[in-house]
Scaffold this motif. Structure first.
Motif, mmCIF file in Angstrom:
data_model
loop_
_atom_site.group_PDB
_atom_site.id
_atom_site.type_symbol
_atom_site.label_atom_id
_atom_site.label_comp_id
_atom_site.label_asym_id
_atom_site.label_seq_id
_atom_site.Cartn_x
_atom_site.Cartn_y
_atom_site.Cartn_z
ATOM 1 N N LEU A 204 -21.029 38.686 34.234
ATOM 2 C CA LEU A 204 -22.445 38.846 34.568
ATOM 3 C C LEU A 204 -22.892 40.285 34.344
ATOM 4 O O LEU A 204 -23.998 40.522 33.853
ATOM 5 C CB LEU A 204 -22.702 38.414 36.018
ATOM 6 N N ASP A 205 -22.049 41.238 34.700
ATOM 7 C CA ASP A 205 -22.376 42.651 34.486
ATOM 8 C C ASP A 205 -22.543 42.966 33.001
ATOM 9 O O ASP A 205 -23.356 43.809 32.630
ATOM 10 C CB ASP A 205 -21.299 43.555 35.088
ATOM 11 N N ARG A 206 -21.759 42.274 32.162
ATOM 12 C CA ARG A 206 -21.882 42.463 30.705
ATOM 13 C C ARG A 206 -23.020 41.632 30.120
ATOM 14 O O ARG A 206 -23.229 41.644 28.907
ATOM 15 C CB ARG A 206 -20.564 42.105 30.020
ATOM 16 N N ARG A 207 -23.701 40.892 30.991
ATOM 17 C CA ARG A 207 -24.821 40.033 30.588
ATOM 18 C C ARG A 207 -24.404 38.983 29.555
ATOM 19 O O ARG A 207 -25.174 38.629 28.659
ATOM 20 C CB ARG A 207 -26.005 40.852 30.086
ATOM 21 N N GLU A 208 -23.175 38.498 29.694
ATOM 22 C CA GLU A 208 -22.716 37.426 28.818
ATOM 23 C C GLU A 208 -23.440 36.141 29.206
ATOM 24 O O GLU A 208 -23.691 35.902 30.388
ATOM 25 C CB GLU A 208 -21.210 37.248 28.943
ATOM 26 N N PRO A 209 -23.793 35.324 28.223
ATOM 27 C CA PRO A 209 -24.513 34.090 28.538
ATOM 28 C C PRO A 209 -23.618 33.093 29.283
ATOM 29 O O PRO A 209 -22.569 32.692 28.767
ATOM 30 C CB PRO A 209 -24.938 33.552 27.175
ATOM 31 N N VAL A 210 -24.014 32.754 30.475
ATOM 32 C CA VAL A 210 -23.284 31.790 31.280
ATOM 33 C C VAL A 210 -24.291 31.053 32.165
ATOM 34 O O VAL A 210 -25.249 31.647 32.651
ATOM 35 C CB VAL A 210 -22.184 32.476 32.124
ATOM 36 N N VAL A 211 -24.094 29.753 32.304
ATOM 37 C CA VAL A 211 -24.938 28.943 33.181
ATOM 38 C C VAL A 211 -24.206 28.813 34.511
ATOM 39 O O VAL A 211 -23.053 28.373 34.559
ATOM 40 C CB VAL A 211 -25.199 27.546 32.576
ATOM 41 N N LEU A 212 -24.859 29.217 35.582
ATOM 42 C CA LEU A 212 -24.305 29.069 36.928
ATOM 43 C C LEU A 212 -24.813 27.759 37.498
ATOM 44 O O LEU A 212 -26.024 27.546 37.580
ATOM 45 C CB LEU A 212 -24.732 30.238 37.813
ATOM 46 N N LEU A 213 -23.904 26.881 37.884
ATOM 47 C CA LEU A 213 -24.271 25.570 38.407
ATOM 48 C C LEU A 213 -23.808 25.439 39.847
ATOM 49 O O LEU A 213 -22.613 25.365 40.128
ATOM 50 C CB LEU A 213 -23.658 24.463 37.544
ATOM 51 N N ASP A 214 -24.759 25.421 40.759
ATOM 52 C CA ASP A 214 -24.500 25.298 42.198
ATOM 53 C C ASP A 214 -24.526 23.819 42.557
ATOM 54 O O ASP A 214 -25.552 23.154 42.412
ATOM 55 C CB ASP A 214 -25.595 26.054 42.956
ATOM 56 N N VAL A 215 -23.389 23.278 43.022
ATOM 57 C CA VAL A 215 -23.316 21.847 43.334
ATOM 58 C C VAL A 215 -23.291 21.587 44.844
ATOM 59 O O VAL A 215 -22.968 20.492 45.283
ATOM 60 C CB VAL A 215 -22.098 21.182 42.638
ATOM 61 N N ARG A 216 -23.666 22.579 45.626
ATOM 62 C CA ARG A 216 -23.689 22.410 47.085
ATOM 63 C C ARG A 216 -24.923 21.625 47.520
ATOM 64 O O ARG A 216 -25.847 21.385 46.743
ATOM 65 C CB ARG A 216 -23.680 23.777 47.770
#
Length: 106
Positions: free
Chosen positions: A14-26
């Motif tokens: 995240l600090d490197r701003r790499e593309p990633v989708v965060l999926l919260d399943v709570r």
């Protein structure tokens, strides 16, 4: 591709701003206590009906409270062809203990 990512590894990405989708399943009530910024919220019970909201080519980091529910969802997504879906090891609890001590723990 690994099936888990550690909180420290995710923080670095995240600090490197790499593309990633965060999926919260709570559950909804859990998201009101704490969450990762810019996360997509799809509760575990709804994932089968809402996978069309996700892109199979994306790198998806699935998380929950302790990493149990999210591990199951990440496995499910990989079985559907989401090859880059990984679980946040230890969930938000480990994230709060090792990366962001200001995050509310429950």
């Amino acid at each position: 591709m690994p099936t888990d990512i550690s909180p420290g590894e995710l923080r670095a990405r995240l600090d490197r701003r790499e593309p990633v989708v965060l999926l919260d399943v709570r559950d909804e009530w859990e998201t009101r206590l704490c969450r990762l910024e810019n996360a997509t919220h799809i509760p575990t019970e709804e994932i089968e009906l809402r996978t069309a909201e996700l892109t199979p080519e994306d790198e998806i980091v699935v998380y929950c409270h302790h990493g149990i529910r999210s591990a199951g969802v990440a496995d499910y997504l990989r079985a559907l062809g989401f090859a880059k879906a990984v679980n946040l090891a230890g969930g938000l609890d480990l994230w709060a203990r090792t990366v962001d001590p200001s995050m509310t723990r429950y």
